[in-house]
Enzyme design. Structure first.
Site, short mmCIF file in Angstrom:
data_model
loop_
_atom_site.label_atom_id
_atom_site.label_comp_id
_atom_site.label_asym_id
_atom_site.label_seq_id
_atom_site.Cartn_x
_atom_site.Cartn_y
_atom_site.Cartn_z
CG ASP A 63 -2.43 3.53 7.73
OD1 ASP A 63 -3.07 3.84 6.70
OD2 ASP A 63 -2.38 3.42 8.66
CD GLU A 119 -5.98 3.49 -1.31
OE1 GLU A 119 -6.32 3.59 -0.49
OE2 GLU A 119 -4.46 4.87 -1.46
CG ASP A 171 -4.78 1.84 3.16
OD1 ASP A 171 -4.49 1.94 1.14
OD2 ASP A 171 -4.63 2.77 3.87
#
Length: 173
Positions: A141, A69, A8
């Site tokens: 996160d 992502e 991420d």
């Protein structure tokens, strides 16, 4: 057994999560954490730290596949550019080790984990804890990174069942 790293990306904190998935689809937690890089003196040093720390994690845990992502369009162009650069540093760390990168939109990850594309971070944290048997609170996160890894595991299994190679799977946007 396949080891998957989920990332991420962020310009202040980059989430990292690693899972194992066996041939039956059973998921096992291996590692998770957040690379806090905001204290670096300059932005280029943040990018270097993301690259270096991911290279160290990859060398230690030896993942075979990666999910990351996909960048979304932020309201602040400067923030979007910095996020893209942090993502680029992460991708470079992955591909420099010969690992193929698979990209997932945030809504796709949320649908995979929680069942809805508009779910909030606490719902993702909660479900990842349940899916991977992690006790206690998860840093947001790191939970997102684990969610990306789990999404990749589910996607690759689904595509294998129907006989479609991941590279052929392109959704129109």
């Amino acid at each position: 057994m396949t080891r998957i790293i989920g990332i991420d990306p962020g310009s202040q904190r980059t989430g990292v999560g690693i899972i194992d998935v066996d041939d039956a689809g059973k998921l096992s937690h291996v590692f998770h954490g957040a690379l806090a890089v905001a204290a670096e003196a300059t932005f280029p040093l943040r990018l270097k730290r993301i690259f270096d720390e991911l290279c160290d994690i990859i060398a230690t845990h030896r993942p075979a596949e990666c999910g990351i992502e996909r960048v979304f369009m932020a309201r602040n162009p400067d923030s979007a550019l910095k996020l893209g650069q942090a993502r680029g540093a992460a991708i470079c760390a992955i591909v420099s080790r010969g690992i193929e990168v698979h990209e997932y939109a945030a809504t796709e990850v949320k649908k995979s984990i929680v069942g809805g594309g508009r779910s909030d971070k606490t719902q993702v944290q909660h479900m990842i804890g349940i899916l991977l048997g992690i006790k206690g609170p998860l840093q947001a996160d790191a939970a997102d990174a684990l969610a990306i890894a789990v999404t990749h595991a589910h996607t690759r299994a689904s595509l294998a069942r129907v006989g479609i190679p991941r590279t052929a799977w392109r959704r129109r946007r």
